[in-house]
Design an enzyme around this catalytic site. Structure first.
Site, PDB file in Angstrom:
ATOM      1  N   VAL A  11       0.826  -1.211   0.000  1.00  0.00           N
ATOM      2  CA  VAL A  11       0.000   0.000   0.000  1.00  0.00           C
ATOM      3  C   VAL A  11       0.862   1.264   0.000  1.00  0.00           C
ATOM      4  O   VAL A  11       0.664   2.167  -0.814  1.00  0.00           O
ATOM      5  CB  VAL A  11      -0.962  -0.019   1.214  1.00  0.00           C
ATOM      6  CG1 VAL A  11      -1.598   1.347   1.443  1.00  0.00           C
ATOM      7  CG2 VAL A  11      -2.046  -1.058   0.988  1.00  0.00           C
ATOM      8  N   GLU A 154      -7.714   2.368   2.393  1.00  0.00           N
ATOM      9  CA  GLU A 154      -7.262   2.111   1.015  1.00  0.00           C
ATOM     10  C   GLU A 154      -8.069   0.958   0.403  1.00  0.00           C
ATOM     11  O   GLU A 154      -8.283  -0.059   1.052  1.00  0.00           O
ATOM     12  CB  GLU A 154      -5.765   1.759   1.041  1.00  0.00           C
ATOM     13  CG  GLU A 154      -5.172   1.511  -0.315  1.00  0.00           C
ATOM     14  CD  GLU A 154      -5.454   2.647  -1.286  1.00  0.00           C
ATOM     15  OE1 GLU A 154      -5.092   3.796  -0.985  1.00  0.00           O
ATOM     16  OE2 GLU A 154      -6.061   2.382  -2.339  1.00  0.00           O
ATOM     17  N   PHE A 155      -8.465   1.134  -0.859  1.00  0.00           N
ATOM     18  CA  PHE A 155      -9.266   0.088  -1.528  1.00  0.00           C
ATOM     19  C   PHE A 155      -8.549  -0.519  -2.730  1.00  0.00           C
ATOM     20  O   PHE A 155      -9.170  -1.208  -3.522  1.00  0.00           O
ATOM     21  CB  PHE A 155     -10.614   0.670  -1.964  1.00  0.00           C
ATOM     22  CG  PHE A 155     -11.469   1.100  -0.802  1.00  0.00           C
ATOM     23  CD1 PHE A 155     -12.216   0.161  -0.094  1.00  0.00           C
ATOM     24  CD2 PHE A 155     -11.498   2.419  -0.393  1.00  0.00           C
ATOM     25  CE1 PHE A 155     -12.985   0.546   0.997  1.00  0.00           C
ATOM     26  CE2 PHE A 155     -12.268   2.810   0.698  1.00  0.00           C
ATOM     27  CZ  PHE A 155     -13.016   1.868   1.395  1.00  0.00           C
ATOM     28  N   PHE A 255     -17.137 -11.236  -8.096  1.00  0.00           N
ATOM     29  CA  PHE A 255     -16.941 -11.971  -6.833  1.00  0.00           C
ATOM     30  C   PHE A 255     -17.931 -13.107  -6.623  1.00  0.00           C
ATOM     31  O   PHE A 255     -18.242 -13.454  -5.496  1.00  0.00           O
ATOM     32  CB  PHE A 255     -16.944 -11.017  -5.634  1.00  0.00           C
ATOM     33  CG  PHE A 255     -15.622 -10.308  -5.479  1.00  0.00           C
ATOM     34  CD1 PHE A 255     -14.703 -10.736  -4.559  1.00  0.00           C
ATOM     35  CD2 PHE A 255     -15.298  -9.243  -6.310  1.00  0.00           C
ATOM     36  CE1 PHE A 255     -13.479 -10.123  -4.447  1.00  0.00           C
ATOM     37  CE2 PHE A 255     -14.072  -8.617  -6.215  1.00  0.00           C
ATOM     38  CZ  PHE A 255     -13.153  -9.055  -5.284  1.00  0.00           C
ATOM     39  N   ILE A 256     -18.451 -13.682  -7.732  1.00  0.00           N
ATOM     40  CA  ILE A 256     -19.292 -14.882  -7.541  1.00  0.00           C
ATOM     41  C   ILE A 256     -18.688 -16.051  -8.312  1.00  0.00           C
ATOM     42  O   ILE A 256     -19.395 -16.958  -8.731  1.00  0.00           O
ATOM     43  CB  ILE A 256     -20.772 -14.645  -7.939  1.00  0.00           C
ATOM     44  CG1 ILE A 256     -20.897 -14.198  -9.399  1.00  0.00           C
ATOM     45  CG2 ILE A 256     -21.449 -13.670  -6.988  1.00  0.00           C
ATOM     46  CD1 ILE A 256     -22.331 -14.340  -9.932  1.00  0.00           C
ATOM     47  N   TYR A 257     -17.365 -16.018  -8.503  1.00  0.00           N
ATOM     48  CA  TYR A 257     -16.697 -17.156  -9.141  1.00  0.00           C
ATOM     49  C   TYR A 257     -16.427 -18.219  -8.072  1.00  0.00           C
ATOM     50  O   TYR A 257     -15.836 -17.909  -7.035  1.00  0.00           O
ATOM     51  CB  TYR A 257     -15.370 -16.679  -9.753  1.00  0.00           C
ATOM     52  CG  TYR A 257     -15.230 -17.131 -11.183  1.00  0.00           C
ATOM     53  CD1 TYR A 257     -15.650 -16.323 -12.226  1.00  0.00           C
ATOM     54  CD2 TYR A 257     -14.701 -18.383 -11.482  1.00  0.00           C
ATOM     55  CE1 TYR A 257     -15.545 -16.752 -13.536  1.00  0.00           C
ATOM     56  CE2 TYR A 257     -14.590 -18.818 -12.789  1.00  0.00           C
ATOM     57  CZ  TYR A 257     -15.013 -17.998 -13.812  1.00  0.00           C
ATOM     58  OH  TYR A 257     -14.920 -18.424 -15.103  1.00  0.00           O
ATOM     59  N   CYS A 266      -5.673  -9.332   3.111  1.00  0.00           N
ATOM     60  CA  CYS A 266      -6.764  -8.503   3.639  1.00  0.00           C
ATOM     61  C   CYS A 266      -8.002  -9.289   4.091  1.00  0.00           C
ATOM     62  O   CYS A 266      -8.361  -9.226   5.265  1.00  0.00           O
ATOM     63  CB  CYS A 266      -7.159  -7.459   2.605  1.00  0.00           C
ATOM     64  SG  CYS A 266      -5.853  -6.251   2.341  1.00  0.00           S
ATOM     65  N   LYS A 269      -7.846 -11.574   7.377  1.00  0.00           N
ATOM     66  CA  LYS A 269      -7.618 -10.864   8.645  1.00  0.00           C
ATOM     67  C   LYS A 269      -8.712  -9.820   8.912  1.00  0.00           C
ATOM     68  O   LYS A 269      -9.075  -9.584  10.053  1.00  0.00           O
ATOM     69  CB  LYS A 269      -6.223 -10.233   8.675  1.00  0.00           C
ATOM     70  CG  LYS A 269      -6.092  -8.904   7.975  1.00  0.00           C
ATOM     71  CD  LYS A 269      -4.731  -8.255   8.239  1.00  0.00           C
ATOM     72  CE  LYS A 269      -4.501  -7.040   7.360  1.00  0.00           C
ATOM     73  NZ  LYS A 269      -5.466  -5.960   7.470  1.00  0.00           N
ATOM     74  N   ARG A 334       0.441 -14.229   0.863  1.00  0.00           N
ATOM     75  CA  ARG A 334      -0.124 -14.223   2.212  1.00  0.00           C
ATOM     76  C   ARG A 334      -1.491 -14.915   2.202  1.00  0.00           C
ATOM     77  O   ARG A 334      -2.363 -14.560   1.422  1.00  0.00           O
ATOM     78  CB  ARG A 334      -0.243 -12.783   2.730  1.00  0.00           C
ATOM     79  CG  ARG A 334       1.107 -12.177   3.060  1.00  0.00           C
ATOM     80  CD  ARG A 334       1.013 -10.748   3.538  1.00  0.00           C
ATOM     81  NE  ARG A 334       0.870  -9.796   2.456  1.00  0.00           N
ATOM     82  CZ  ARG A 334       0.898  -8.464   2.615  1.00  0.00           C
ATOM     83  NH1 ARG A 334       1.060  -7.943   3.813  1.00  0.00           N
ATOM     84  NH2 ARG A 334       0.770  -7.662   1.585  1.00  0.00           N
TER      85      ARG A 334
HETATM   86  N1  LIG Z   1      -2.089  -5.188   0.441  1.00  0.00           N
HETATM   87  C1  LIG Z   1      -3.284  -4.757   0.065  1.00  0.00           C
HETATM   88  O1  LIG Z   1      -3.797  -5.131  -0.999  1.00  0.00           O
HETATM   89  C2  LIG Z   1      -4.044  -3.777   0.921  1.00  0.00           C
HETATM   90  C3  LIG Z   1      -5.160  -3.120   0.373  1.00  0.00           C
HETATM   91  C4  LIG Z   1      -5.853  -2.217   1.154  1.00  0.00           C
HETATM   92  C5  LIG Z   1      -5.469  -1.997   2.473  1.00  0.00           C
HETATM   93  N2  LIG Z   1      -4.399  -2.663   2.993  1.00  0.00           N
HETATM   94  C6  LIG Z   1      -3.997  -2.372   4.369  1.00  0.00           C
HETATM   95  O2  LIG Z   1      -2.873  -1.490   4.326  1.00  0.00           O
HETATM   96  C7  LIG Z   1      -1.970  -1.778   5.409  1.00  0.00           C
HETATM   97  C8  LIG Z   1      -0.596  -2.107   4.873  1.00  0.00           C
HETATM   98  O3  LIG Z   1      -0.691  -3.291   4.111  1.00  0.00           O
HETATM   99  P1  LIG Z   1       0.491  -3.789   3.160  1.00  0.00           P
HETATM  100  O4  LIG Z   1      -0.035  -4.943   2.396  1.00  0.00           O
HETATM  101  O5  LIG Z   1       1.069  -2.627   2.436  1.00  0.00           O
HETATM  102  O6  LIG Z   1       1.548  -4.268   4.262  1.00  0.00           O
HETATM  103  P2  LIG Z   1       3.081  -4.701   4.033  1.00  0.00           P
HETATM  104  O7  LIG Z   1       3.351  -5.724   5.058  1.00  0.00           O
HETATM  105  O8  LIG Z   1       3.292  -5.021   2.592  1.00  0.00           O
HETATM  106  O9  LIG Z   1       3.901  -3.376   4.341  1.00  0.00           O
HETATM  107  C9  LIG Z   1       4.026  -2.783   5.602  1.00  0.00           C
HETATM  108  C10 LIG Z   1       5.380  -2.092   5.662  1.00  0.00           C
HETATM  109  O10 LIG Z   1       5.434  -1.294   6.850  1.00  0.00           O
HETATM  110  C11 LIG Z   1       6.785  -1.357   7.333  1.00  0.00           C
HETATM  111  N3  LIG Z   1       6.822  -0.919   8.736  1.00  0.00           N
HETATM  112  C12 LIG Z   1       6.449  -1.577   9.847  1.00  0.00           C
HETATM  113  N4  LIG Z   1       6.635  -0.801  10.937  1.00  0.00           N
HETATM  114  C13 LIG Z   1       7.127   0.372  10.504  1.00  0.00           C
HETATM  115  C14 LIG Z   1       7.518   1.587  11.141  1.00  0.00           C
HETATM  116  N5  LIG Z   1       7.428   1.729  12.453  1.00  0.00           N
HETATM  117  N6  LIG Z   1       7.967   2.598  10.381  1.00  0.00           N
HETATM  118  C15 LIG Z   1       8.077   2.460   9.038  1.00  0.00           C
HETATM  119  N7  LIG Z   1       7.731   1.344   8.384  1.00  0.00           N
HETATM  120  C16 LIG Z   1       7.260   0.311   9.094  1.00  0.00           C
HETATM  121  C17 LIG Z   1       7.188  -2.789   7.093  1.00  0.00           C
HETATM  122  O11 LIG Z   1       8.585  -2.943   7.109  1.00  0.00           O
HETATM  123  C18 LIG Z   1       6.564  -3.044   5.706  1.00  0.00           C
HETATM  124  O12 LIG Z   1       7.470  -2.730   4.673  1.00  0.00           O
HETATM  125  C19 LIG Z   1      -2.636  -2.907   6.203  1.00  0.00           C
HETATM  126  O13 LIG Z   1      -3.384  -2.374   7.228  1.00  0.00           O
HETATM  127  C20 LIG Z   1      -3.534  -3.569   5.160  1.00  0.00           C
HETATM  128  O14 LIG Z   1      -4.633  -4.223   5.753  1.00  0.00           O
HETATM  129  C21 LIG Z   1      -3.675  -3.537   2.235  1.00  0.00           C
END
Ligand SMILES: NC(=O)c1ccc[n+]([C@@H]2O[C@H](COP(=O)([O-])OP(=O)(O)OC[C@H]3O[C@@H](n4cnc5c(N)ncnc54)[C@H](O)[C@@H]3O)[C@@H](O)[C@H]2O)c1
Length: 450
Positions: A11, A154-155, A255-257, A266, A269, A334
């Site tokens: 993100v 974030e979406f 989303f009905i596959y 996401c 969790k 994941r």
């Molecule tokens: N991945 C997706 O598709 C998605 C979509 C929408 C929302 N989200 C949400 O967004 C958030 C982030 O998800 P993600 O998939 O990007 O996670 P991620 O695990 O890919 O990235 C998180 C990053 O944060 C860093 N980090 C941790 N502690 C830190 C600190 N104190 N200072 C600086 N950096 C730090 C980690 O090293 C890592 O690089 C989550 O809450 C997730 O639920 C994710």
């Protein structure tokens, strides 16, 4: 505007890069030194279509910068986004330790007014904790600096994250002050030159919107998987049922596959975290618990089909697997169904030869690390040599229209177990390949060939 994005994962890196693409000056911060060092050298840590080119372009102009030093990032920034992970805690609720640790660092290091925007997915009430954490640090410094806390869930979807960020359907923003609303309007205006779809609301509603969206999507998937299990038993074909219901506009085709369960960072969790939030307010969400239970069970369906065909003891069998990532166009594994399915097959004695266009490294280094019964190959057909059957888990485009003559030639017993219902059963059978899908009774070869 000047923007700091703290947390440079899927993100943070994508949104930071997209902010820089719109002309903002962006500082992306991460505690992972290797990741930042690589990014400074133009090495992108994740696979996301279009991301690499956009990062390099904006790095070149100085619009996009990387650092491990939050002070450096906050120094000239008006807005600080929190985009760190919120993994599932031991009891299933969202673990806020990374979010609150960033809030603390902001409180320690900010030197002027800041808009602190929570982009991580966090339960209702987190903005209050973020505010209290920052304020506690300012109080320790005897500082009278002010700040606004904003919720901006974030979406984006992995695999189309750049397009989702550059042309969002909507941007949801929770605010509690006019100046916060004005700042966010300024930041997001370039994304909506023709049609403003910024949805402002109070902060708890914005926090809740993200969980409601993901829970709705997960519910659709589990619903369809439930229907597929019933179809299989009553002799109906879920592929036909899907078309029949999807054409009703109130239901729609997204989303009905039917499949082998949802995964990713996401849905699992977030559904679990919403169940826990509801529980902490004295409400038992029976529907969401069932969504989770159905999904859990669905990851076993392919394994059951394989065992029905080859027996519970799979010793001596080699199974080719196409697809490891939790969905196509990402290297993210994941909670991927591939982890559960492959582990169950190897526990039953099988050897697995796996191919994924992007996720091999993730599997080897993290999610299937140490599983010596799994080997990896560089092409989809290579996986089939000496294999007893093919199992399709992730619907990458390159699997959509394969050479069935080659599949038949390479497999020892030509059988496909398709966890994503990619093919026309009758066509596959005409190649002389036994074909099992989700939600459809196994094809009767005699009937097809007659
Ligand atoms: N991945 C997706 O598709 C998605 C979509 C929408 C929302 N989200 C949400 O967004 C958030 C982030 O998800 P993600 O998939 O990007 O996670 P991620 O695990 O890919 O990235 C998180 C990053 O944060 C860093 N980090 C941790 N502690 C830190 C600190 N104190 N200072 C600086 N950096 C730090 C980690 O090293 C890592 O690089 C989550 O809450 C997730 O639920 C994710």
């Amino acid at each position: 505007m000047r923007v700091a994005v703290i947390g440079t994962g899927y993100v943070g890196l994508v949104t930071g890069t997209c902010f820089s693409e719109m002309g903002n000056t962006v500082w992306c911060v991460d505690v992972d030194e290797k990741k930042i060092e690589n990014l400074k050298n133009g090495i992108i840590p994740i696979y996301e279509p279009g991301l690499s080119e956009m990062v390099l372009r904006n790095q070149d102009t100085g619009a996009l910068n990387f650092t491990t030093d939050i002070r450096e990032a906050l120094e000239g920034s008006e807005i600080a986004f929190i985009a760190v992970g919120t993994p599932m805690g031991e009891d299933g609720s969202a673990d806020l330790k990374y979010v609150l640790s960033v809030a603390k660092s902001i409180g320690v290091n900010m030197k002027h007014h800041m808009y602190v925007v929570d982009k991580s997915t966090v339960p209702v009430g987190t903005s209050i904790k973020v505010r209290e954490t920052i304020q506690a640090e300012l109080d320790k410094r005897n500082s009278d600096l002010t700040f606004d806390v904003i919720s901006n869930p974030e979406f984006l979807k992995e695999g189309s994250a750049i397009a989702d960020c550059m042309k969002p359907d909507r941007v949801v923003i929770g605010v509690d002050s006019e100046r916060a609303e004005a700042a966010m309007r300024e930041l997001y205006k370039p994304y909506f030159m023709n049609n403003d779809n910024l949805i402002f609301m109070d902060i708890p509603s914005a926090e809740m919107t993200k969980y409601a969206a993901n829970s709705m999507l997960a519910t659709k998937i589990s619903f369809m998987n439930e229907i597929s299990n019933i179809c299989e038993r009553v002799g109906a074909d879920v592929n036909k049922v899907r078309r029949g219901i999807g054409s009703d506009k109130r239901i729609g085709f997204s989303f009905i596959y039917p499949g082998c369960g949802y995964g990713g960072s996401c849905f699992p969790k977030d559904v679990q975290a919403l169940i826990k939030t509801a529980e902490s307010y004295g409400y038992e969400s029976k529907l969401l618990q069932s969504v989770e239970d159905v999904n859990h069970a669905q990851k076993e369906v392919l394994v059951r089909k394989v065992k029905k065909k080859f027996g519970n003891d799979l010793t001596g069998k080699t199974l080719a697997v196409w697809g490891l990532a939790f969905k196509p166009d990402t290297d993210d594994m994941r909670e991927s169904p591939a982890i559960t399915i492959i582990s169950a097959l190897t526990e039953a004695g099988a050897k697995v030869t796996a191919y994924d266009p992007k996720a091999e490294r993730e599997a080897k280094e993290f999610y299937l690390k140490g599983n010596e019964k799994v080997s990896y190959v560089k092409s989809k057909y290579e996986a089939l040599s000496d294999a007893d059957a093919l199992i399709l888990i992730t619907e990458w485009k390159e699997f959509r229209s394969p050479d069935f003559f080659e599949i038949k030639r390479l497999l020892k017993t030509p059988v496909i177990f398709d966890g994503r219902n990619q093919y026309d059963a009758k066509r596959v059978a005409e190649y002389g390949i036994e074909y099992y899908q989700i939600g459809v009774k196994g094809i009767d070869m005699a009937e097809v060939m007659a």
